[in-house]
Design an enzyme around this catalytic site. Sequence first.
Site, PDB file in Angstrom:
ATOM      1  N   ASP A  68       0.868  -1.167   0.000  1.00 48.83           N
ATOM      2  CA  ASP A  68       0.000   0.000   0.000  1.00 48.83           C
ATOM      3  C   ASP A  68       0.912   1.228   0.000  1.00 48.83           C
ATOM      4  OD1 ASP A  68      -2.053   1.773  -0.001  1.00 48.83           O
ATOM      5  OD2 ASP A  68      -3.149   0.882   1.675  1.00 48.83           O
TER       6      ASP A  68
HETATM    7  C1  BGC Z   1      -4.904   3.407  -0.059  1.00 46.78           C
HETATM    8  C2  BGC Z   1      -5.002   2.399  -1.173  1.00 46.78           C
HETATM    9  C3  BGC Z   1      -4.836   3.089  -2.495  1.00 46.78           C
HETATM   10  C4  BGC Z   1      -3.500   3.802  -2.504  1.00 46.78           C
HETATM   11  C5  BGC Z   1      -3.196   4.522  -3.783  1.00 46.78           C
HETATM   12  C6  BGC Z   1      -3.657   4.248  -0.169  1.00 46.78           C
HETATM   13  O1  BGC Z   1      -3.688   5.290   0.727  1.00 46.78           O
HETATM   14  O2  BGC Z   1      -4.953   2.756   1.185  1.00 46.78           O
HETATM   15  O3  BGC Z   1      -6.239   1.725  -1.120  1.00 46.78           O
HETATM   16  O4  BGC Z   1      -4.964   2.177  -3.535  1.00 46.78           O
HETATM   17  O5  BGC Z   1      -3.486   4.754  -1.455  1.00 46.78           O
HETATM   18  O6  BGC Z   1      -4.024   5.608  -3.943  1.00 46.78           O
END
Ligand code: BGC
Length: 765
Positions: free
Chosen positions: A281
């Site tokens: 993530d």
């Molecule tokens: C989120 C993810 C997301 C990623 C990219 C993160 O903060 O938890 O679900 O895909 O950002 O935007």
Amino acid sequence: MKKLAFSAALLLGLLSVAAETSAQGFHARPPKQPVASSQVPVYLNDRKPIEERVEDALSRMTLEEKVAVCHAQSKFCSPGVKRLGIPEVWMTDGPHGIRPEVKWDEWDQAGWTNDSCVAFPALTCLAASWNREASLLYGISIGEEARYRNKTVILGPGVNIYRTPLNGRNFEYMGEDPYLAAEMVVPYVQGVQSNGVAACVKHYALNNQEINRHTTNVIVDDRTLYEIYLPAFKAAVQEGGAWTIMAAYNRYKDQHACTNKYLLLDILKGEWGFDGAVVSDWGGVHETPQAITNGLDMEFGSWTDGLTNGVSNAYDNYYLANPYLNALRSGKASEEVLNDKVRRVLRLIFRTEMNRRRPWGSLCSDEHYQAARRIGAEGIVLLQNKNNTLPINVDEASKKILVVGENAIKMMTVGGGSSSLKVQREISPLDGIREAVAGRAEVVYARGYVGDPSGEYNGVVTGQNLNDDRTPEALIAEAVEAARAADYVIFVGGLNKSAHQDCEDSDRAGLELPYGQDRVIEALAAVSKNLVVVNVSGNAVAMPWVKKVPAIVQAWFIGSEAGHAIADVLFGEVNPSGKLPMTFPVKLSDSPAHASGDVNQYPGVPRGDGSPILDEKYTEGIYVGYRWYDTKKIRPLFAFGHGLSYTTFKYGKATASAKTINADGSLTVSIDVTNTGSRAGAEVVQLYITDKKCTVDRPTKELKGFEKVSLAPGETKTVKFTIAKQALSFFDATAHKWVAEPGVFTAHIAAAADDVRSSVDFELK
Ligand code: BGC
């Protein structure tokens, strides 16, 4: 053949142009000669099996090139291998539509004008459809949008289990039950990937709240982990064949999920045999050694401030960038481990970018809007419908319709965090209602309450001016007066995508509706007999007025076609067939993670050792969702699996094809379901299993099957469920395997978790 000859001619023509150019004085390197297909490098030859191509490409890469593909080079992309013509990997959120393009190094949208998308219904709505075909359609459609926008990976779907109604991100997930989430995620993944675009199933695992999401260390027993929190991920990997998975922010067994040996190496890649790439993530990696050894393949978003915060180039300083390269060069890290990561990234690229046979995709097509509308309407849940208040039949008696509430007009596709979108269009509930009755009834609108008038996310603005300075009393008075003169009152409220509502990075403060909506609803109920409350949310909300309101509709965040889908249901164009994928409790303290009121259970307790870490114990264990309400005999406001129709269904008697079942055999439970009303409709027939006697505690019953059947008025269909050992098993943590103990089981056929229609016993020998 013709096509080939033409291409070859073209190629030869181009080569002679190049030759002439150099003859005129440009000193170019000699043009590449066309090569026979036997001379095409294996990795470029798409007739060769992927694994051979992977090995060939790997053997040609330098150490630096190998390390480079394991981390980002911008906010959403990682490099390929330029020298070898291996393309970049482009990620996009996910999971409800294709995120607008952002700047190379910043979250802000890049300001393109060709990157608007269709917003599909939130995954809670999809789950509420209980329709596997709807999920396939969803996956195919969003995959086409991603493909058209040249994305390699969609960051979704999300399948974290609904543990608490306070989790700000529940709207992005598929509810409280592992079986339902597993069944619904598989077609989504398959649909997306049929476009040659990878799904990235997230957030693996135990990311069940937003508060303290980077610092919470989840303490959960193995049985609960395997029975509740892992099955949807496992199904996405093993049945859906997901090509990537996103590791979560939180900690488990004191390691971040992104660099977690137990989750990534032992379970995902070990037990489940996952051959795809694990993506972190964004900013979920915190150190190099574990990032190397514990199963992570691609690091993203570590310094979200990009270049401005970086030393020279922030991306070179990612944990899996120069620090990794240094460890390799100094012999502290093994190239074999690196090769495993690179193989996975190459596999991803060959399955997507370098798959020449993949389709081209499409964006904002009529088909996509139709899919969004159909799935939206199928997921809407009719919670209550006293006196058949719904559907509204636009005739003499319903000529004046009052619509009240901010959510009737507020755009909901902007906000909520990373799932925020820039849509080509979004039909509001008010517009949908107006369109549905145009020329047949008068629709008036009153605001009722002011929630959050803002509408901006990373530079995408709704452009709506929702400011209203009137007092709550004045707003209520206006709505009440208008309600007195209306034949029907439709209140559209609920939550929105602002912080502490249905929104990433924060949890809700309580179960109640915000902005004084309860007062507005009570006031409307006092003057209108025909009040319909439409709750727009991705979470359960408290409804203290439930007995005073005849009709209640759960509408979720539906996206581009929200207003159309809602109007389809309100006016009977569509007969509702959605069922709740989560329990609506009466009050927060009824729900499993909050019943004890113990902060150890939610939201976790700081260790007090100077570290930022909080420990959180999932002491409710396997008793999540209806497993808890059932077993503790707590009456919910609306049960898991509940949802009404404009027609009625009669269930016959459940029968089993045999009285006993062998360990490796199966039996069939059948039941007749009849549409006894006068409208066509669809019913979600649910199978729950009870283990009557067991050496371990088991929930009263567990969902192990469902079928959605469409029935014409008067029609009867026989619904059949095959039951095999897996449906009877629990996870034996000591033996570390699924076990079904011989004995008597009951198969319940139900219309909801609290509405069993017929049961039949059988014995496992
Ligand atoms: C989120 C993810 C997301 C990623 C990219 C993160 O903060 O938890 O679900 O895909 O950002 O935007």
